[in-house]
Design a protein around this motif. Structure first.
Motif, PDB file in Angstrom:
ATOM      1  N   LYS A 134       0.833  -1.211   0.000  1.00 49.14           N
ATOM      2  CA  LYS A 134       0.000   0.000   0.000  1.00 49.14           C
ATOM      3  C   LYS A 134       0.865   1.258   0.000  1.00 49.14           C
ATOM      4  CE  LYS A 134      -4.406   0.637  -0.147  1.00 49.14           C
ATOM      5  NZ  LYS A 134      -5.069   0.345  -1.381  1.00 49.14           N
ATOM      6  N   GLY A 135       0.558   2.183  -0.920  1.00 45.82           N
ATOM      7  CA  GLY A 135       1.249   3.458  -0.998  1.00 45.82           C
ATOM      8  C   GLY A 135       2.582   3.418  -1.721  1.00 45.82           C
ATOM      9  N   GLU A 136       3.012   2.230  -2.143  1.00 44.44           N
ATOM     10  CA  GLU A 136       4.312   2.084  -2.804  1.00 44.44           C
ATOM     11  C   GLU A 136       4.351   2.849  -4.135  1.00 44.44           C
ATOM     12  OE1 GLU A 136       7.396  -1.548  -3.968  1.00 44.44           O
ATOM     13  OE2 GLU A 136       5.351  -2.011  -3.382  1.00 44.44           O
ATOM     14  N   LYS A 137       5.535   3.339  -4.492  1.00 39.95           N
ATOM     15  CA  LYS A 137       5.735   3.986  -5.789  1.00 39.95           C
ATOM     16  C   LYS A 137       5.915   2.928  -6.854  1.00 39.95           C
ATOM     17  CE  LYS A 137       7.711   8.513  -4.978  1.00 39.95           C
ATOM     18  NZ  LYS A 137       8.873   9.387  -5.190  1.00 39.95           N
ATOM     19  N   VAL A 138       5.331   3.195  -8.021  1.00 35.07           N
ATOM     20  CA  VAL A 138       5.439   2.256  -9.129  1.00 35.07           C
ATOM     21  C   VAL A 138       5.508   3.038 -10.441  1.00 35.07           C
ATOM     22  CG1 VAL A 138       2.910   1.968  -9.240  1.00 35.07           C
ATOM     23  CG2 VAL A 138       4.402   0.225 -10.237  1.00 35.07           C
ATOM     24  N   ILE A 139       6.420   2.618 -11.302  1.00 34.21           N
ATOM     25  CA  ILE A 139       6.494   3.187 -12.642  1.00 34.21           C
ATOM     26  C   ILE A 139       5.480   2.441 -13.498  1.00 34.21           C
ATOM     27  CG2 ILE A 139       7.914   3.385 -14.731  1.00 34.21           C
ATOM     28  CD1 ILE A 139      10.345   3.745 -12.886  1.00 34.21           C
ATOM     29  N   TYR A 196      -3.992  14.375 -14.007  1.00 31.50           N
ATOM     30  CA  TYR A 196      -4.010  13.611 -12.760  1.00 31.50           C
ATOM     31  C   TYR A 196      -2.832  13.949 -11.839  1.00 31.50           C
ATOM     32  CZ  TYR A 196      -7.886  10.882 -14.511  1.00 31.50           C
ATOM     33  OH  TYR A 196      -9.109  10.500 -14.983  1.00 31.50           O
ATOM     34  N   ASP A 197      -2.070  14.963 -12.197  1.00 30.94           N
ATOM     35  CA  ASP A 197      -0.929  15.426 -11.396  1.00 30.94           C
ATOM     36  C   ASP A 197       0.046  14.280 -11.112  1.00 30.94           C
ATOM     37  OD1 ASP A 197       0.594  17.361 -10.079  1.00 30.94           O
ATOM     38  OD2 ASP A 197      -0.352  16.936  -8.148  1.00 30.94           O
ATOM     39  N   LEU A 198       0.464  13.605 -12.180  1.00 33.70           N
ATOM     40  CA  LEU A 198       1.376  12.475 -12.079  1.00 33.70           C
ATOM     41  C   LEU A 198       2.722  12.818 -12.706  1.00 33.70           C
ATOM     42  CD1 LEU A 198      -1.095   9.668 -13.210  1.00 33.70           C
ATOM     43  CD2 LEU A 198      -0.400  10.205 -10.869  1.00 33.70           C
ATOM     44  N   PRO A 199       3.819  12.393 -12.096  1.00 31.68           N
ATOM     45  CA  PRO A 199       5.120  12.590 -12.732  1.00 31.68           C
ATOM     46  C   PRO A 199       5.158  11.855 -14.075  1.00 31.68           C
ATOM     47  CG  PRO A 199       5.370  11.870 -10.449  1.00 31.68           C
ATOM     48  CD  PRO A 199       3.919  11.733 -10.799  1.00 31.68           C
ATOM     49  N   PHE A 200       5.791  12.485 -15.060  1.00 30.57           N
ATOM     50  CA  PHE A 200       5.819  11.928 -16.414  1.00 30.57           C
ATOM     51  C   PHE A 200       7.242  11.968 -16.959  1.00 30.57           C
ATOM     52  CE2 PHE A 200       5.527  12.917 -21.060  1.00 30.57           C
ATOM     53  CZ  PHE A 200       5.106  11.669 -21.476  1.00 30.57           C
ATOM     54  N   TYR A 201       7.685  10.826 -17.463  1.00 30.41           N
ATOM     55  CA  TYR A 201       8.995  10.711 -18.098  1.00 30.41           C
ATOM     56  C   TYR A 201       8.790  10.112 -19.487  1.00 30.41           C
ATOM     57  CZ  TYR A 201      10.745  11.553 -13.444  1.00 30.41           C
ATOM     58  OH  TYR A 201      10.990  12.123 -12.223  1.00 30.41           O
ATOM     59  N   CYS A 202       9.519  10.672 -20.438  1.00 29.98           N
ATOM     60  CA  CYS A 202       9.371  10.206 -21.813  1.00 29.98           C
ATOM     61  C   CYS A 202      10.739  10.108 -22.463  1.00 29.98           C
ATOM     62  CB  CYS A 202       8.482  11.175 -22.599  1.00 29.98           C
ATOM     63  SG  CYS A 202       8.182  10.652 -24.302  1.00 29.98           S
ATOM     64  N   GLN A 203      10.903   9.073 -23.235  1.00 31.09           N
ATOM     65  CA  GLN A 203      12.108   8.908 -24.040  1.00 31.09           C
ATOM     66  C   GLN A 203      11.673   8.807 -25.490  1.00 31.09           C
ATOM     67  OE1 GLN A 203      14.286   5.117 -24.009  1.00 31.09           O
ATOM     68  NE2 GLN A 203      16.150   6.302 -23.671  1.00 31.09           N
ATOM     69  N   SER A 204      12.283   9.615 -26.337  1.00 31.24           N
ATOM     70  CA  SER A 204      12.000   9.595 -27.765  1.00 31.24           C
ATOM     71  C   SER A 204      13.187   8.953 -28.478  1.00 31.24           C
ATOM     72  CB  SER A 204      11.778  11.026 -28.274  1.00 31.24           C
ATOM     73  OG  SER A 204      11.399  11.006 -29.627  1.00 31.24           O
ATOM     74  N   SER A 212      13.971   3.399 -13.274  1.00 32.56           N
ATOM     75  CA  SER A 212      13.619   2.949 -11.922  1.00 32.56           C
ATOM     76  C   SER A 212      14.805   3.099 -10.974  1.00 32.56           C
ATOM     77  CB  SER A 212      13.107   1.507 -11.945  1.00 32.56           C
ATOM     78  OG  SER A 212      14.157   0.584 -12.148  1.00 32.56           O
ATOM     79  N   GLU A 213      15.991   2.825 -11.460  1.00 35.35           N
ATOM     80  CA  GLU A 213      17.188   2.981 -10.624  1.00 35.35           C
ATOM     81  C   GLU A 213      17.445   4.454 -10.324  1.00 35.35           C
ATOM     82  OE1 GLU A 213      20.113   0.809 -12.880  1.00 35.35           O
ATOM     83  OE2 GLU A 213      19.279  -1.121 -12.240  1.00 35.35           O
ATOM     84  N   GLU A 214      17.295   5.330 -11.340  1.00 34.63           N
ATOM     85  CA  GLU A 214      17.502   6.769 -11.142  1.00 34.63           C
ATOM     86  C   GLU A 214      16.511   7.345 -10.129  1.00 34.63           C
ATOM     87  OE1 GLU A 214      17.261   8.595 -15.007  1.00 34.63           O
ATOM     88  OE2 GLU A 214      19.235   7.843 -15.610  1.00 34.63           O
ATOM     89  N   LEU A 215      15.256   6.857 -10.165  1.00 36.48           N
ATOM     90  CA  LEU A 215      14.204   7.384  -9.296  1.00 36.48           C
ATOM     91  C   LEU A 215      14.095   6.638  -7.971  1.00 36.48           C
ATOM     92  CD1 LEU A 215      11.392   7.940 -11.977  1.00 36.48           C
ATOM     93  CD2 LEU A 215      12.976   9.642 -11.030  1.00 36.48           C
ATOM     94  N   GLY A 216      14.820   5.539  -7.837  1.00 38.17           N
ATOM     95  CA  GLY A 216      14.745   4.749  -6.611  1.00 38.17           C
ATOM     96  C   GLY A 216      13.405   4.053  -6.441  1.00 38.17           C
ATOM     97  N   ILE A 217      12.832   3.601  -7.551  1.00 32.44           N
ATOM     98  CA  ILE A 217      11.534   2.909  -7.541  1.00 32.44           C
ATOM     99  C   ILE A 217      11.775   1.443  -7.902  1.00 32.44           C
ATOM    100  CG2 ILE A 217       9.243   2.779  -8.603  1.00 32.44           C
ATOM    101  CD1 ILE A 217       9.456   5.812  -9.107  1.00 32.44           C
ATOM    102  N   ASP A 218      11.257   0.552  -7.080  1.00 35.04           N
ATOM    103  CA  ASP A 218      11.545  -0.869  -7.245  1.00 35.04           C
ATOM    104  C   ASP A 218      10.619  -1.632  -8.183  1.00 35.04           C
ATOM    105  OD1 ASP A 218      13.734  -0.809  -5.511  1.00 35.04           O
ATOM    106  OD2 ASP A 218      12.452  -1.069  -3.766  1.00 35.04           O
ATOM    107  N   LYS A 219       9.493  -1.043  -8.557  1.00 39.02           N
ATOM    108  CA  LYS A 219       8.519  -1.781  -9.370  1.00 39.02           C
ATOM    109  C   LYS A 219       8.190  -1.025 -10.665  1.00 39.02           C
ATOM    110  CE  LYS A 219       8.004  -4.965  -6.180  1.00 39.02           C
ATOM    111  NZ  LYS A 219       6.963  -5.073  -5.213  1.00 39.02           N
ATOM    112  N   ILE A 220       8.053  -1.803 -11.735  1.00 35.81           N
ATOM    113  CA  ILE A 220       7.677  -1.284 -13.049  1.00 35.81           C
ATOM    114  C   ILE A 220       6.464  -2.098 -13.490  1.00 35.81           C
ATOM    115  CG2 ILE A 220       8.380  -0.942 -15.446  1.00 35.81           C
ATOM    116  CD1 ILE A 220      11.355  -1.240 -14.251  1.00 35.81           C
ATOM    117  N   ALA A 221       5.327  -1.437 -13.651  1.00 35.39           N
ATOM    118  CA  ALA A 221       4.085  -2.133 -14.014  1.00 35.39           C
ATOM    119  C   ALA A 221       3.851  -2.071 -15.513  1.00 35.39           C
ATOM    120  CB  ALA A 221       2.905  -1.502 -13.277  1.00 35.39           C
TER     121      ALA A 221
END
Length: 169
Positions: free
Chosen positions: A20-25, A76-84, A113-122
């Motif tokens: 619960k509450g965990e960060k996920v990409i 939705y006020d969500l962080p957004f990262y994009c690679q072109s 995920s490593e740069e942001l320190g987030i352990d899960k990618i959905a």
């Protein structure tokens, strides 16, 4: 919608995909599956970060997908990262465009995920995707490993909506 949320919440808990509450990409393409997954995870209380790869393979449509996701993130006020990426120039010897796109996408998600320190990618694989994978593996003569289908978790990669059919999405 409530029934779908409950089904996804139960599946996430049962498979220990997130706490619960965990960060996920959220790997988001702009298609209905990845958008639904993103909104479901947000609604369920997870801290969602959007990650999109513009492969520049479909002209204006590729840019329209990116714009749509950027607007969704803003709404939705969500962080957004994009690679072109110029995917055709990134092909390795003997690699199809589809395989290159998959390699590029997953490599970048892990780096992000490593740069942001987030352990899960959905990723937004559904029950239908899993069935298709099993059938494909059977047709090509896969052994037992191939007929087990897509795992709910593989390292950092989780598939939180694999409990849903395409119709439910």
């Amino acid at each position: 919608m409530k029934q779908v949320e409950e089904k996804v919440a139960y599946s996430i808990k049962e498979k220990s995909l997130l706490t619960k509450g965990e960060k996920v990409i959220c790997a988001i393409s702009g298609g209905k599956d990845s958008v639904a997954m993103t909104l479901l995870l947000k609604e369920l209380g997870y801290q969602v970060v959007l990650a999109h790869v513009n492969f520049n393979l479909r002209g204006d449509e590729s840019d329209e997908d990116e714009t749509f996701i950027r607007e969704l993130a803003f709404e939705y006020d969500l962080p957004f990262y994009c690679q072109s990426i110029d995917t055709k120039n990134e092909l390795q010897k003997g690699e199809s465009i589809q395989m290159a796109a998959r390699r590029i996408r997953y490599d970048w998600f892990v780096i992000l995920s490593e740069e942001l320190g987030i352990d899960k990618i959905a990723t937004a694989h559904t029950a239908n995707d899993n069935t298709e994978t099993i059938i494909y593996n059977l047709v090509k003569g896969s052994g037992l490993k191939g007929i087990t289908g897509i795992p709910a978790q593989n390292g950092k990669i989780i598939r939180p909506i694999m409990c849903l059919s395409t119709d439910e999405v």
